[in-house]
Design an enzyme around this catalytic site. Sequence first.
Site, PDB file in Angstrom:
ATOM      1  CB  ILE A 140      63.503  13.610  72.589  1.00 35.21           C
ATOM      2  CG1 ILE A 140      64.239  12.408  72.019  1.00 35.21           C
ATOM      3  CG2 ILE A 140      64.456  14.774  72.835  1.00 35.21           C
ATOM      4  CD1 ILE A 140      64.864  12.624  70.670  1.00 35.21           C
ATOM      5  CG  HIS A 143      63.972  20.181  71.112  1.00 33.15           C
ATOM      6  ND1 HIS A 143      65.191  20.715  70.778  1.00 33.15           N
ATOM      7  CD2 HIS A 143      63.059  20.837  70.342  1.00 33.15           C
ATOM      8  CE1 HIS A 143      65.025  21.638  69.853  1.00 33.15           C
ATOM      9  NE2 HIS A 143      63.724  21.728  69.572  1.00 33.15           N
ATOM     10  CG  LEU A 144      57.074  21.477  71.712  1.00 36.86           C
ATOM     11  CD1 LEU A 144      56.093  20.852  72.680  1.00 36.86           C
ATOM     12  CD2 LEU A 144      56.738  22.929  71.459  1.00 36.86           C
ATOM     13  CG  HIS A 145      59.079  15.988  69.427  1.00 37.90           C
ATOM     14  ND1 HIS A 145      59.718  16.016  70.658  1.00 37.90           N
ATOM     15  CD2 HIS A 145      58.609  14.733  69.287  1.00 37.90           C
ATOM     16  CE1 HIS A 145      59.636  14.833  71.234  1.00 37.90           C
ATOM     17  NE2 HIS A 145      58.953  14.025  70.423  1.00 37.90           N
ATOM     18  CD  GLN A 146      51.367  19.687  66.696  1.00 34.00           C
ATOM     19  OE1 GLN A 146      50.799  20.091  67.699  1.00 34.00           O
ATOM     20  NE2 GLN A 146      51.244  20.260  65.519  1.00 34.00           N
TER      21      GLN A 146
END
Length: 186
Positions: A140, A143-146
């Site tokens: 995805i 949308h940034l996600h770590q």
Amino acid sequence: MLARMTSEPEQQIGVGTQDAFQRLWTPHRMAYIQGENKPTGPGADDGCPFCTIPDKSDEDGLIIARGQHVYAVLNLYPYTSGHLMSVPFRHVADYTELRADETAELAEFTKAAMTALRTASGAHGFNIGMNQGSVAGAGIAAHLHQHVVPRWGGDTNFMPIVATTRVLPQLLADTRQLLADVWPLS
């Protein structure tokens, strides 16, 4: 002395050429492969799951903790038990788009995730990172996600090597509760 097997392996209908391997079916992975829960476009209103998860209860959304700018959530398609993500509430695609307060809280959530995973499961190490853009592997990308992936000595067994399959010994709801119970409060 090894005993010789005298019987033939059980024939399984529909598995293709008989190769003496039994099959471990992971049908839930097909949802990911087919794009379930993936946005239809880059906007927040294009079905972005990271924008809709915060509207759910913590249990239903698999949310472990909420901050002012960031939340921690279990990965719905984990590599290991406890695989979670720190996600900004604001819909941004690139790390450079984060404001200073969002960046600081993302870093604090990463530290809290490591602490909670060590407390709850005795994790020996971690893989931590972001895939920026679909060409870099982001499922995805809009949308940034770590990712925070706990690791243990010897956790790579024959399954990922010979079957490209991971065995997860715990239900996501149970993992969420375990980590929520030990999440460090700031």
